[in-house]
Design a protein around this motif. Sequence first.
Motif, mmCIF file in Angstrom:
data_model
loop_
_atom_site.group_PDB
_atom_site.id
_atom_site.type_symbol
_atom_site.label_atom_id
_atom_site.label_comp_id
_atom_site.label_asym_id
_atom_site.label_seq_id
_atom_site.Cartn_x
_atom_site.Cartn_y
_atom_site.Cartn_z
ATOM 1 N N LEU A 83 0.788 -0.941 0.062
ATOM 2 C CA LEU A 83 -0.008 0.168 0.158
ATOM 3 C C LEU A 83 0.849 1.130 -0.034
ATOM 4 N N ILE A 84 1.944 1.109 0.666
ATOM 5 C CA ILE A 84 2.870 2.402 0.867
ATOM 6 C C ILE A 84 3.412 2.340 -0.563
ATOM 7 N N GLU A 85 4.022 1.352 -1.124
ATOM 8 C CA GLU A 85 4.517 1.508 -2.399
ATOM 9 C C GLU A 85 3.648 1.966 -3.545
ATOM 10 N N GLU A 86 2.391 1.572 -3.444
ATOM 11 C CA GLU A 86 1.269 2.256 -4.248
ATOM 12 C C GLU A 86 0.936 3.642 -3.929
ATOM 13 N N LEU A 87 1.031 3.874 -2.886
ATOM 14 C CA LEU A 87 0.971 5.549 -2.376
ATOM 15 C C LEU A 87 2.240 6.295 -3.207
ATOM 16 N N ILE A 88 3.276 5.878 -3.154
ATOM 17 C CA ILE A 88 4.532 6.472 -3.431
ATOM 18 C C ILE A 88 4.299 6.485 -5.010
ATOM 19 N N GLN A 89 3.952 5.415 -5.788
ATOM 20 C CA GLN A 89 3.801 5.470 -6.903
ATOM 21 C C GLN A 89 2.861 6.502 -7.565
ATOM 22 N N THR A 90 1.954 6.579 -6.899
ATOM 23 C CA THR A 90 0.660 7.455 -7.246
ATOM 24 C C THR A 90 1.192 8.829 -6.991
ATOM 25 N N LEU A 91 1.679 9.185 -5.907
ATOM 26 C CA LEU A 91 2.310 10.626 -5.839
ATOM 27 C C LEU A 91 3.514 10.934 -6.773
ATOM 28 N N GLU A 116 -4.780 22.055 -20.490
ATOM 29 C CA GLU A 116 -4.869 21.902 -19.324
ATOM 30 C C GLU A 116 -5.740 21.045 -18.747
ATOM 31 N N GLN A 117 -6.920 20.877 -19.453
ATOM 32 C CA GLN A 117 -7.937 20.050 -19.024
ATOM 33 C C GLN A 117 -7.586 18.792 -19.019
ATOM 34 N N LYS A 118 -6.903 18.338 -19.859
ATOM 35 C CA LYS A 118 -6.282 16.857 -20.109
ATOM 36 C C LYS A 118 -5.590 16.508 -18.728
ATOM 37 N N TYR A 119 -4.698 17.578 -18.566
ATOM 38 C CA TYR A 119 -3.930 17.292 -17.037
ATOM 39 C C TYR A 119 -4.861 17.298 -16.285
ATOM 40 N N VAL A 120 -5.907 18.196 -15.934
ATOM 41 C CA VAL A 120 -6.639 18.209 -14.842
ATOM 42 C C VAL A 120 -7.360 16.675 -14.721
ATOM 43 N N ASP A 121 -7.813 16.203 -15.693
ATOM 44 C CA ASP A 121 -8.320 14.860 -15.671
ATOM 45 C C ASP A 121 -7.442 13.711 -15.324
ATOM 46 N N ARG A 122 -6.258 13.606 -15.736
ATOM 47 C CA ARG A 122 -5.284 12.882 -15.164
ATOM 48 C C ARG A 122 -4.928 13.040 -13.835
ATOM 49 N N ILE A 123 -5.056 14.055 -13.601
ATOM 50 C CA ILE A 123 -4.696 14.548 -11.966
ATOM 51 C C ILE A 123 -6.048 14.063 -11.164
ATOM 52 N N ALA A 124 -7.293 14.270 -11.470
ATOM 53 C CA ALA A 124 -8.317 13.903 -10.790
ATOM 54 C C ALA A 124 -8.350 12.403 -10.629
ATOM 55 N N THR A 125 -7.852 11.738 -11.666
ATOM 56 C CA THR A 125 -8.115 10.234 -11.670
ATOM 57 C C THR A 125 -6.849 9.627 -10.576
ATOM 58 N N LEU A 126 -5.842 10.224 -10.644
ATOM 59 C CA LEU A 126 -4.682 9.990 -9.565
ATOM 60 C C LEU A 126 -5.217 10.419 -8.296
ATOM 61 N N ILE A 186 -5.397 5.460 0.687
ATOM 62 C CA ILE A 186 -5.184 6.267 2.016
ATOM 63 C C ILE A 186 -6.500 5.400 2.917
ATOM 64 N N ILE A 187 -7.443 5.258 2.257
ATOM 65 C CA ILE A 187 -8.568 4.426 2.912
ATOM 66 C C ILE A 187 -8.053 3.038 3.141
ATOM 67 N N ASN A 188 -7.501 2.411 2.334
ATOM 68 C CA ASN A 188 -6.744 1.168 2.671
ATOM 69 C C ASN A 188 -5.865 1.204 3.727
ATOM 70 N N ARG A 202 11.254 8.730 1.074
ATOM 71 C CA ARG A 202 10.689 8.751 -0.128
ATOM 72 C C ARG A 202 9.441 9.601 -0.087
ATOM 73 N N LEU A 203 8.514 9.161 0.745
ATOM 74 C CA LEU A 203 7.362 9.968 1.126
ATOM 75 C C LEU A 203 7.472 11.420 1.420
ATOM 76 N N GLU A 204 8.608 11.876 2.315
ATOM 77 C CA GLU A 204 8.917 12.986 2.677
ATOM 78 C C GLU A 204 9.189 13.958 1.359
ATOM 79 N N THR A 205 10.047 13.318 0.666
ATOM 80 C CA THR A 205 10.700 13.892 -0.447
ATOM 81 C C THR A 205 9.582 14.292 -1.313
ATOM 82 N N LEU A 206 8.627 13.393 -1.638
ATOM 83 C CA LEU A 206 7.625 13.429 -2.544
ATOM 84 C C LEU A 206 6.516 14.640 -1.983
#
Length: 170
Positions: free
Chosen positions: A4-12, A48-58, A66-68, A98-102
Amino acid sequence: MASLIEELIQTLEEETEIYHELIPVSEEKTRVVIKNDLEALSKITDKEQKYVDRIATLEKKRSEVIINIGTVLNRNPGSLTLKKIISLLDKQPKEQSRLETLHDDLHHTVHRLMDINQQNKRLIEASLEMIDFNINVIKSTQTIQTNNYDRGASTKDAVMIQTGTFDARQ
């Protein structure tokens, strides 16, 4: 928990990368607004809207992770912030680092984008004020309908041109 932490790091990391890609787009938007190039502004807005859509998905994915994490840690996911998760990783210094840096990179990048967007907002508002001013100037020089009276006291419609300046003869 480690996955889960690795998935969070990858998403961030993905989210941070997108925000980094968005900075030059926002800076280009500033130049386009200054040039008053509406066609280019439209293209940039679409981009910009394409970027916003990608960010919303992430963001949705990050929220689910985080729920998990909250479920695994038996904590309320609503109270789990990235800082709190970082503080809980004392026994995993590599992931903690890694999380602090991100977190710091994402925080800095988002604030940079907010500054650029605030500047763009002010430029667009100034442009709209100038357009409004020009419209008012044009309206003030247009013809208006008035009623004039002749010697017989009958009304006659006459057209006067209003120039927006004071005429002492009237």
